[in-house]
Design an enzyme around this catalytic site. Structure first.
Site, PDB file in Angstrom:
ATOM      1  N   SER A 159      -1.629  52.407  34.615  1.00  0.00           N
ATOM      2  CA  SER A 159      -2.065  51.902  33.313  1.00  0.00           C
ATOM      3  C   SER A 159      -3.507  51.442  33.467  1.00  0.00           C
ATOM      4  O   SER A 159      -3.802  50.570  34.284  1.00  0.00           O
ATOM      5  CB  SER A 159      -1.158  50.718  32.940  1.00  0.00           C
ATOM      6  OG  SER A 159      -1.638  50.072  31.780  1.00  0.00           O
ATOM      7  N   LYS A 185      -2.121  56.235  31.729  1.00  0.00           N
ATOM      8  CA  LYS A 185      -1.926  55.547  30.449  1.00  0.00           C
ATOM      9  C   LYS A 185      -3.196  54.778  30.146  1.00  0.00           C
ATOM     10  O   LYS A 185      -3.684  54.015  30.980  1.00  0.00           O
ATOM     11  CB  LYS A 185      -0.708  54.622  30.569  1.00  0.00           C
ATOM     12  CG  LYS A 185      -0.605  53.535  29.524  1.00  0.00           C
ATOM     13  CD  LYS A 185       0.764  52.853  29.600  1.00  0.00           C
ATOM     14  CE  LYS A 185       0.655  51.345  29.459  1.00  0.00           C
ATOM     15  NZ  LYS A 185       1.955  50.670  29.596  1.00  0.00           N
ATOM     16  N   LYS A 187      -5.120  52.026  27.838  1.00  0.00           N
ATOM     17  CA  LYS A 187      -4.975  50.943  26.868  1.00  0.00           C
ATOM     18  C   LYS A 187      -5.954  51.232  25.732  1.00  0.00           C
ATOM     19  O   LYS A 187      -7.124  51.569  26.008  1.00  0.00           O
ATOM     20  CB  LYS A 187      -5.307  49.599  27.528  1.00  0.00           C
ATOM     21  CG  LYS A 187      -4.271  49.157  28.566  1.00  0.00           C
ATOM     22  CD  LYS A 187      -2.951  48.854  27.887  1.00  0.00           C
ATOM     23  CE  LYS A 187      -2.032  48.059  28.791  1.00  0.00           C
ATOM     24  NZ  LYS A 187      -0.770  47.719  28.115  1.00  0.00           N
ATOM     25  N   ASP A 212      -1.451  53.094  25.062  1.00  0.00           N
ATOM     26  CA  ASP A 212      -0.674  51.888  24.763  1.00  0.00           C
ATOM     27  C   ASP A 212      -1.569  50.940  23.958  1.00  0.00           C
ATOM     28  O   ASP A 212      -2.607  50.491  24.443  1.00  0.00           O
ATOM     29  CB  ASP A 212      -0.239  51.217  26.076  1.00  0.00           C
ATOM     30  CG  ASP A 212       0.649  50.001  25.858  1.00  0.00           C
ATOM     31  OD1 ASP A 212       0.912  49.645  24.688  1.00  0.00           O
ATOM     32  OD2 ASP A 212       1.085  49.407  26.874  1.00  0.00           O
ATOM     33  N   GLU A 237       2.382  54.212  22.834  1.00  0.00           N
ATOM     34  CA  GLU A 237       3.230  53.042  23.085  1.00  0.00           C
ATOM     35  C   GLU A 237       2.849  51.902  22.141  1.00  0.00           C
ATOM     36  O   GLU A 237       1.674  51.550  22.013  1.00  0.00           O
ATOM     37  CB  GLU A 237       3.029  52.632  24.550  1.00  0.00           C
ATOM     38  CG  GLU A 237       3.982  51.575  25.068  1.00  0.00           C
ATOM     39  CD  GLU A 237       3.732  51.270  26.555  1.00  0.00           C
ATOM     40  OE1 GLU A 237       3.135  52.116  27.257  1.00  0.00           O
ATOM     41  OE2 GLU A 237       4.124  50.174  27.003  1.00  0.00           O
ATOM     42  N   ASP A 262       7.778  49.161  23.357  1.00  0.00           N
ATOM     43  CA  ASP A 262       7.734  48.217  24.477  1.00  0.00           C
ATOM     44  C   ASP A 262       8.101  46.851  23.900  1.00  0.00           C
ATOM     45  O   ASP A 262       9.290  46.470  23.836  1.00  0.00           O
ATOM     46  CB  ASP A 262       6.325  48.253  25.100  1.00  0.00           C
ATOM     47  CG  ASP A 262       6.075  47.216  26.187  1.00  0.00           C
ATOM     48  OD1 ASP A 262       6.931  46.343  26.392  1.00  0.00           O
ATOM     49  OD2 ASP A 262       5.002  47.250  26.844  1.00  0.00           O
ATOM     50  N   LYS A 286      11.431  46.985  30.449  1.00  0.00           N
ATOM     51  CA  LYS A 286      10.906  45.960  31.366  1.00  0.00           C
ATOM     52  C   LYS A 286      12.020  44.943  31.536  1.00  0.00           C
ATOM     53  O   LYS A 286      12.500  44.384  30.534  1.00  0.00           O
ATOM     54  CB  LYS A 286       9.685  45.262  30.767  1.00  0.00           C
ATOM     55  CG  LYS A 286       8.440  46.135  30.678  1.00  0.00           C
ATOM     56  CD  LYS A 286       7.274  45.400  30.072  1.00  0.00           C
ATOM     57  CE  LYS A 286       6.042  46.297  29.996  1.00  0.00           C
ATOM     58  NZ  LYS A 286       4.975  45.722  29.166  1.00  0.00           N
ATOM     59  N   GLY A 314       5.594  47.809  33.416  1.00  0.00           N
ATOM     60  CA  GLY A 314       5.131  46.834  34.403  1.00  0.00           C
ATOM     61  C   GLY A 314       4.438  45.675  33.720  1.00  0.00           C
ATOM     62  O   GLY A 314       4.033  45.776  32.557  1.00  0.00           O
TER      63      GLY A 314
HETATM   64  O1  OSB Z   1       2.040  46.701  27.599  1.00  0.00           O
HETATM   65  O2  OSB Z   1       2.710  47.683  29.336  1.00  0.00           O
HETATM   66  C1  OSB Z   1       2.097  46.754  28.825  1.00  0.00           C
HETATM   67  C2  OSB Z   1       0.361  44.676  31.500  1.00  0.00           C
HETATM   68  C3  OSB Z   1       0.551  43.406  30.998  1.00  0.00           C
HETATM   69  C4  OSB Z   1       1.183  43.251  29.793  1.00  0.00           C
HETATM   70  C5  OSB Z   1       1.653  44.359  29.098  1.00  0.00           C
HETATM   71  C6  OSB Z   1       1.482  45.638  29.592  1.00  0.00           C
HETATM   72  C7  OSB Z   1       0.796  45.787  30.814  1.00  0.00           C
HETATM   73  C8  OSB Z   1       0.483  47.089  31.403  1.00  0.00           C
HETATM   74  C9  OSB Z   1       0.286  47.152  32.887  1.00  0.00           C
HETATM   75  O3  OSB Z   1       0.316  48.109  30.759  1.00  0.00           O
HETATM   76  C10 OSB Z   1       1.454  47.706  33.575  1.00  0.00           C
HETATM   77  C11 OSB Z   1       1.383  47.533  35.071  1.00  0.00           C
HETATM   78  O4  OSB Z   1       0.726  48.337  35.722  1.00  0.00           O
HETATM   79  O5  OSB Z   1       2.001  46.583  35.613  1.00  0.00           O
HETATM   80 MG    MG Z   2       3.109  48.355  26.800  1.00  0.00          MG
END
Ligand code: OSB
Ligand code: MG
Length: 394
Positions: A159, A185, A187, A212, A237, A262, A286, A314
């Site tokens: 990510s 992925k 952001k 995402d 996402e 999510d 999660k 994650g």
């Molecule tokens: O939306 O998936 C998410 C990290 C912190 C809070 C929300 C998210 C995330 C990530 C990172 O996308 C995922 C990771 O590599 O742990």
């Molecule tokens: Mg997410």
């Protein structure tokens, strides 16, 4: 050993121990610790930017064994309403006393005990994780085996946070693809979306690519979001509000690209509703967001029964949370790459040994050792601890 009145059952799939009162674990103490780990680089999402992670560890002591869990809440209520502070309060004043009150006879029983308290899923999950590590050790099994996971390796992606410039993002895409990550992925947020996806797709027409938004849009942005249909994305996402399933269903109807939820999926009821309403075609599981293993396993089973792919999300976990994610992702229904990066993607040094590493084919090995399958580095944890509280049985 009078601590464990354990009558082991040898079930292969999701073990009977999870469902039945076959084990009694008397928890002697609950330790909660806040450990600050610097991030190797800042992580920015549509809701904010962080440079370090305050890791919330939970350790259950029982008959000389230690079971480890992690609460994935952040310091600020941005991703969800829970914070490190609320989880600390809820665990110390309600959940830990409930665990210490009577022997725990199984995961389902622990989940029921917690269900009298409303919400606070990440706090509940921290204790469920620690309990499952303990149960796996009592059974002399790996966590993956305990929950019925059969995969030996799990596919992983990375990510990538919002960057100051597109060229900095492209450098990171190149770096992580070079390391073997199977899916990128990105952001996104308004102003860092279509143009950015366009550039990445132009350079990498074939890769598995997803985005995402962490709830950065509303249904008023539907025409804008439809532009994402041009990039053959694996999924979008959580584009809309963090508790929504209705508008996502409206959006999914006019998009070619699969939506993945999510934030909105905080338990099996929301998962069921989202699938009934066709709010998404993919679910990110999660363990923390859904309140622990019981709910995570139930959502996995529900999605598997409806052929809905799931993947393991994650929360920038330390190795302890990461080890639990690896175990979860070893279940059959986890058919898409998870956000389970190598420890080194986030931390200079992790608090487990060996650290989580990436195999060059873009997988992470599911350890077969007892419990987490990693050693917890107590002296490293001790050196980075900011706060510690120990609660013991009366
Ligand atoms: O939306 O998936 C998410 C990290 C912190 C809070 C929300 C998210 C995330 C990530 C990172 O996308 C995922 C990771 O590599 O742990
Ligand atoms: Mg997410």
């Amino acid at each position: 050993m009078c601590y464990f009145l354990a009558r082991m059952l040898h079930a292969s799939k999701i073990s009977d121990q999870l469902k039945e009162a076959s084990t009694q674990i008397i928890v002697d103490g609950v330790e909660i610790r806040l450990v600050r780990l610097p991030l190797t680089e800042p992580f920015e999402t549509s809701f904010g930017k962080i440079d370090s992670r305050l890791i919330f560890l939970v350790c259950l002591n029982a008959g000389g064994l230690k079971g480890w869990g992690e609460v994935v809440a952040s310091e600020k209520p941005l991703y969800s309403y829970e914070t490190v502070g609320t989880a600390f309060h809820v665990i110390k004043d309600f959940l830990a006393p409930a665990v210490l009150d009577a022997p725990v006879t199984g995961l389902a029983e622990l989940t029921r005990r917690f269900s009298t308290f409303r919400g606070h899923n990440m706090a509940k999950a921290g204790l469920e994780l620690a309990f499952m590590d303990l149960l796996a050790q009592v059974n002399k099994q790996s966590l993956a085996t305990l929950i019925g996971g059969e995969r030996k390796r799990v596919a992983v992606g990375v990510s990538l946070g919002i960057q100051p410039t597109v060229s900095q993002l492209l450098k990171r895409v190149e770096r992580y693809l070079g390391l073997g990550y199977q899916r990128i992925k990105l952001k996104i947020k308004p102003g860092w979306d279509i143009n950015v996806v366009f550039e990445v797709r132009r350079l990498y027409p074939e890769i598995l690519l997803s985005v995402d938004a962490n709830s950065a849009y509303t249904l008023a942005d539907v025409d804008h979001l439809r532009k994402l249909d041009d990039f053959d994305l694996l999924m979008i996402e959580q584009p809309l509000q963090s508790d929504d399933i209705v508008d996502h269903a409206r959006l999914q109807k006019v998009l070619k690209t699969s939506l993945c939820l999510d934030e909105s999926i905080v338990g099996q009821r929301q998962a069921q509703a989202a699938l009934d309403l066709e709010s998404c075609k993919i679910i990110n599981i999660k363990i923390g967001r859904v309140g622990g293993y019981s709910e995570a396993l139930a959502i996995h089973d529900l999605c598997a029964a409806r052929s809905i792919p799931v993947w393991c999300g994650g929360m920038l976990e330390s190795g302890i949370g990461r080890a639990h994610n690896i175990a979860l992702a070893s279940l059959d229904g986890f058919t898409l790459p998870g956000d389970i990066s190598a420890s080194s993607r986030y931390f200079e040094r992790d608090l487990i040994s060996p650290e989580v590493t990436l195999v060059s084919d873009g997988t992470v090995i599911v350890p077969d050792g007892v419990g987490l399958g990693f050693e917890v580095d107590s002296s490293f944890i001790e050196r980075h601890t900011e706060t510690r509280v120990y609660l013991s049985r009366k």
